[in-house]
Scaffold this active site. Sequence first.
Site, PDB file in Angstrom:
ATOM      1  N   GLU A  92      64.140  40.687-122.236  1.00 38.01           N
ATOM      2  CA  GLU A  92      63.768  40.746-120.429  1.00 38.01           C
ATOM      3  C   GLU A  92      62.842  40.019-119.954  1.00 38.01           C
ATOM      4  O   GLU A  92      62.286  39.928-118.745  1.00 38.01           O
ATOM      5  CB  GLU A  92      64.061  41.947-119.363  1.00 38.01           C
ATOM      6  CG  GLU A  92      64.720  43.390-120.561  1.00 38.01           C
ATOM      7  CD  GLU A  92      66.615  42.321-120.311  1.00 38.01           C
ATOM      8  OE1 GLU A  92      67.136  41.460-119.482  1.00 38.01           O
ATOM      9  OE2 GLU A  92      67.352  43.423-121.476  1.00 38.01           O
ATOM     10  N   GLY A  93      63.218  39.164-120.707  1.00 36.55           N
ATOM     11  CA  GLY A  93      61.423  38.330-120.361  1.00 36.55           C
ATOM     12  C   GLY A  93      60.122  38.470-121.564  1.00 36.55           C
ATOM     13  O   GLY A  93      59.352  39.308-120.664  1.00 36.55           O
TER      14      GLY A  93
END
Length: 606
Positions: free
Chosen positions: A444-445
């Site tokens: 998610e980054g």
Amino acid sequence: MPVYKAPLRDVKFLLNEVFDYPGHYASLPSGENATPDIVDAILSECAKFSEQVLSPLYQSGDEEGCTLTDGEVKTPAGYKDAYDQYVMGGWQGLSAPEHYGGQGLPASMGLLKQEMMGTANWPFSMYPGLSMGAMNTIYLHGSEDQKETYLHPMTEGRWAGTMCLTEPQCGTDLGQVKTKAEPQADGSYQITGTKIFISSGDHDLTENIIHIVLARLPDAPKGTRGISLFIVPKFLPAEDGQVGERNGVVCGSLEKKMGIKASATCVMNFDGAKGFLIGPENQGLECMFTFMNTARIGTAIQGVGPAELSYQWALDYARERRSMRAVSGKKEPDQVADSLIHHADVRRMLLTQKAIAEGGRAMLYDAARLADHMVEAHTAGDPEKADQYDDKLGFLTPILKGFLTELGNEAANLGVQVFGGHGYICEHGMEQIVRDTRIATLYEGTTGIQALDLLGRKVLLMTQGGAVRDYTLRIANFARKLLTDKKMRPYGLELLKLTGQWNWLTVRLMLIARKDRDMVSAAANDFLMYSGYVSMAYMWARMAAVANQKLKHGGEESESFYKSKLATAEFYYERLLPRAQAHATSMLSPSRTLMSLDSDDMAFTG
């Protein structure tokens, strides 16, 4: 084998005493049924399921892992039965709208559930967790027909969901997405391409899996402005709502990875699969942010969860394991040596874990209130109000995800250290927590992406420092109330100093970045970590203020609990919060210290 014990006393302390969730729920239309008695019953049942069903599968699932045969994934022994119990308990629909078969409770109830289940067994909790993000995306951006078709079976837990973003040639840079979507005469699209790192991409827990896929239309603009979003089911829904014919999507392989081995991380091949556009054309990334923000808040739990789990197991071990004598003299003279708990450095590690777990939990529960308001505004058809809460939550999201997962990794490693050599041995479970937690700062980054989102996008570009000003004003207003109490005054003064510094640092970076664009990237990680330490300081001050008041009135059965809160708050301010000043110094260092060497000059020359 170590077991997980749900920290219900701490959870209820935050809900009922620090954040007034009973009053919060009473103000929400969806909170009508979230009475204190109902919430307590849900928490109790969730704790029981987490402790008795999920926790025993944590180590066995890691040892067995998932297997792939002829494009079908099989989860470890016990997972299917546990998931069936999860479905029977109605857990998937806890916060889902009643119209689609859910219980209609506030969104934050889902986070409370996810924290306990995720701490007990993170690999298992990823399967239903990914489904929640897919459900939210369809609910907010899907057509009425799509909602009716997919949300009912997904709310029941019969169907699951995924998010399919990453491809072999691109990770976070989604502008490079190549998966194609060809329009068909019947209004559907033919989806062709390969996606990698797809959590829960295939499994045997549900009868169908609904993939939320980013792809490009034939005439789409280049870059992120040309990405659309599609629903691609594993099995196409039949007219009666049941599972129909097999679609052209299959798991090509399972990733061999460091941890979360019981969670299927798949390479998914879309070979002319039938898909359905969700949301407007070429606005898929905007729609996907609904999913991504849900996932990022969920991922932040994987900072709190491992800190809690590693702390529980390390604390038990430190109480039982005997080694040497305490420097200040014998503590257990009748024993061959003193317990580890009597050594100051061991206590430093344990208190660090405790401060991270409990401080992080407070940060999550504080943000969950904003999520409740945002969802309520969306449901009420008030986009302006929803955007206001979305902006507030959007500022906190990268801090929660980036900061808490970094500290969760630290706490997990400290647990191994408390065990010494035994922490490196698989049977004790400590090394598994480290392996499972390592992914949290990546998916998610990465932390760097979260930092750039916070400083570059949320603070400098979108609000010109306004997001920091608004949040620090909230902290300052609280801090001023502490100044009248002698015991709490040091916390209040420190918070006021930090809020001033946070704003000053923001302005300084804004001015420097006008001349040196590399400064944003160079300072971003330190800015995020600084923001995290100050935010957690705010939470610990809030908890300390409540504990202080409870002890003043006396007669509490939980006197030791409140004393523990005050002691941990003092530890955080004295031992962990000073790290913020190192980040403050580092973020103002000129970018040339990072950028002056050419890439050739950095090459290995041995």
